[in-house]
Scaffold this motif. Structure first.
Motif, PDB file in Angstrom:
ATOM      1  N   ALA A 186       0.828  -1.209   0.000  1.00  0.00           N
ATOM      2  CA  ALA A 186       0.000   0.000   0.000  1.00  0.00           C
ATOM      3  C   ALA A 186       0.861   1.257   0.000  1.00  0.00           C
ATOM      4  O   ALA A 186       0.577   2.232  -0.708  1.00  0.00           O
ATOM      5  CB  ALA A 186      -0.923  -0.006   1.220  1.00  0.00           C
ATOM      6  N   ALA A 187       1.937   1.236   0.773  1.00  0.00           N
ATOM      7  CA  ALA A 187       2.845   2.397   0.805  1.00  0.00           C
ATOM      8  C   ALA A 187       3.494   2.597  -0.564  1.00  0.00           C
ATOM      9  O   ALA A 187       3.689   3.729  -1.022  1.00  0.00           O
ATOM     10  CB  ALA A 187       3.913   2.185   1.880  1.00  0.00           C
ATOM     11  N   THR A 188       3.829   1.488  -1.220  1.00  0.00           N
ATOM     12  CA  THR A 188       4.416   1.582  -2.561  1.00  0.00           C
ATOM     13  C   THR A 188       3.426   2.202  -3.542  1.00  0.00           C
ATOM     14  O   THR A 188       3.778   3.079  -4.348  1.00  0.00           O
ATOM     15  CB  THR A 188       4.829   0.186  -3.047  1.00  0.00           C
ATOM     16  N   ALA A 189       2.170   1.742  -3.496  1.00  0.00           N
ATOM     17  CA  ALA A 189       1.148   2.284  -4.394  1.00  0.00           C
ATOM     18  C   ALA A 189       0.933   3.762  -4.141  1.00  0.00           C
ATOM     19  O   ALA A 189       0.817   4.562  -5.092  1.00  0.00           O
ATOM     20  CB  ALA A 189      -0.163   1.512  -4.204  1.00  0.00           C
ATOM     21  N   ASP A 190       0.901   4.164  -2.880  1.00  0.00           N
ATOM     22  CA  ASP A 190       0.740   5.589  -2.563  1.00  0.00           C
ATOM     23  C   ASP A 190       1.928   6.402  -3.074  1.00  0.00           C
ATOM     24  O   ASP A 190       1.770   7.535  -3.557  1.00  0.00           O
ATOM     25  CB  ASP A 190       0.597   5.772  -1.052  1.00  0.00           C
TER      26      ASP A 190
END
Length: 540
Positions: free
Chosen positions: A19-23
């Motif tokens: 999720a952090a990567t996508a953000d």
């Protein structure tokens, strides 16, 4: 940075890392777009393309809806900075995933992920819509799939495709060749009809219903119908654009009608077959026009029949379903039909057992294996798929269609078997009779000032009257008992009476034949009125 983001997405053991990567991807696309568009190439050797494909794979494999949404959001943002060919290939793959996730491969999770990915690209990367590539994949593939997707049985998925259709439709290039009208449906009519007929030919019942419903919508919007105004005026100077527009509509109706009737002729009863009958009746009804000039089909040679004419009103065609096919000459029994037991080997990109079974699964700390995803995404061809041109269908005989609907509702002795005792067949049979009634009413109106169509109505009455009267001739006043259809539901009896009423013409009583003798038929109706207890029958 791009390579590191790709590594963190692929190597993350839990949802938090992914999720952090996508953000981060979404944030960088907004603040530093040049981070992603400085690479060359359209394959996985391009770090941005590799990351784009990984995001799509992750959006399908994530368990929670929130996680899927994050991946789709990042995917759409990154698509705006990625090479057009890579984005088009990914969209084609998503459309293929959606279409194949039905029938034996039924999986709403896959369909929802594919729909969300396409919507995200359309909404967040509108610049990609300006270039459809050599095959115009947006107009020929994506929009037709979105149009069908609006009929998905899952309301959430249908809503996603509706957003895609509305957003992509407004961005569609309106200056394309042979573009008519202001509605997106008409601009890409041949492609829409091709997608609908492919859905009708699918083994999935849900896909067939979606295809039939989509054709019905085109009819109700008066797009799959004859054009109005100048082309309907005899002896008028018709413009070339109007001729081409009429030709496109007639060819599309010809193809759609051929596909619908081909599906109706298959004997198997399935949920939704009545929808195909409704669509067929609606489409034929739109082409029962008072002006029978070939100009209505975009055909200028009045000396020869139009090859793409959807429906023919020629006389003495009671043995043809399609012109000159002699379909009813040797009516096959149900045993002679091929059973629809073969399942299409739908391409399954991922093993279903590996997919999450519950979107709300709380176990988010699961590592995703991207090896299989890379293998599948690398199979995308460089030419973005070849989109074949659709051929023509066959011209349907109006007499033959009426006979087909009657056989569907009241099967002849050789086709009865167990068909008439199935409760599941009742809605289909009633729909067939109601459709036949509607068509005959339209023909009645058209026959008022047309002697040729009056003769056609008489021929149809001759071929269907005995079967209809046999349904309610309780005292065998006209029909021998061996030919009668006993123990029919009141709904079928009522629909049969209404259908008989729609098949009569002005002056029918001027004959000595009992089948056309109004006094004899009145006596039969009066006798049936006394013996039938159902109010629907009495009313009819």
């Amino acid at each position: 940075i791009v390579s590191q983001l790709d590594s963190s997405l692929r190597g993350g053991a839990g949802f938090a890392t992914r999720a952090a990567t996508a953000d981060s991807v979404a944030s960088l696309c907004n603040s530093c777009p040049s981070t992603f568009n400085k690479f060359s190439g359209t394959s996985s050797t391009n770090p941005s393309v590799r990351l784009l494909r990984a995001l799509y794979y992750a959006s399908e494999r994530e368990r929670g809806i929130a996680a899927k949404d994050k991946m789709s959001h990042a995917l759409g943002s990154l698509a705006s900075q990625s090479p057009g060919q890579s984005v088009r290939s990914l969209v084609l793959k998503a459309c293929s995933r959606y279409s194949n996730a039905t029938g034996n491969n039924e999986d709403p999770t896959i369909r929802r992920s594919a729909a969300a990915a396409v919507r995200s690209i359309v909404v967040r990367a509108p610049n990609q819509l300006l270039d459809g590539g050599p095959n115009d994949i947006w107009g020929k593939k994506v929009l037709p799939v979105a149009f069908l997707g609006q009929k998905d049985e899952e309301k959430k998925i249908a809503s996603i495709w509706k957003d895609t259709w509305e957003e992509a439709g407004t961005s569609l290039d309106t200056k394309r060749e042979h573009s008519f009208g202001v509605l997106v449906e008409e601009k890409i009519l041949p492609n829409l009809v091709k997608a609908c007929t492919q859905a009708l030919d699918d083994v999935s019942w849900a896909r067939r219903i979606a295809g039939a419903s989509s054709i019905l919508e085109l009819c109700e919007k008066n797009i799959l119908t004859p054009i109005a105004r100048e082309i309907s005026k005899p002896n008028s100077a018709v413009s070339l654009d109007s001729m081409e527009r009429a030709r496109r509509r007639a060819k599309a109706a010809n193809i759609a009608l051929t596909s619908c009737i081909g599906l109706i002729t298959k004997p198997r009863i399935w949920n939704g077959k009545s929808e195909v009958v409704k669509t067929t009746v609606k489409l034929v009804g739109k082409w029962i026009v008072f002006d029978k000039s070939s100009l209505i089909f975009g055909w200028s040679d009045e000396s020869s029949p139009c090859p793409w004419q959807p429906i023919s009103f020629e006389l003495n065609n009671n043995l043809d379903l399609f012109l000159e096919d002699r379909f009813f000459e040797a009516m096959p029994s149900t045993e002679d039909f091929e059973e629809e037991t073969k399942c299409k080997a739908a391409a399954s990109l991922f093993d279903k057992e590996d997919l999450p079974q519950n979107e709300n699964d709380s176990d988010t700390n699961t590592k995703i294996d991207f090896v299989e995803g890379d293998k599948i995404m690398n199979e995308v061809t460089s030419n973005e798929g070849t989109i074949e041109q659709e051929g023509l269908g066959s011209t349907v005989s109006f007499q033959g269609l009426c006979k087909l609907l009657l056989n569907l509702a009241l099967p002849p002795l050789g086709l009865k078997d167990d068909f008439t005792i199935h409760n599941e067949a009742l809605p289909l049979r009633a729909t067939a009779l109601k459709g036949l009634t509607d068509l005959l009413k339209l023909l009645q109106l058209s026959a008022v000032n047309n002697p040729k169509e009056l003769e056609l109505l008489k021929e149809i009455y001759e071929s269907i009257a005995y079967r209809l009267i046999a349904v309610f001739d309780m005292e065998n006043l006209l029909i021998e008992s061996k030919d009668k259809l006993n123990d029919l539901p009141p709904l079928i009896v009522a629909c049969s009476i209404k259908c008989l009423g729609a098949s009569v013409w002005k002056g029918i009583g001027n004959s000595s034949r009992n089948i056309e003798n109004t006094l004899v038929i009145t006596r039969i109706l009066h006798s049936s009125l006394k013996k039938q207890g159902a109010w629907t029958v009495k009313e009819a």
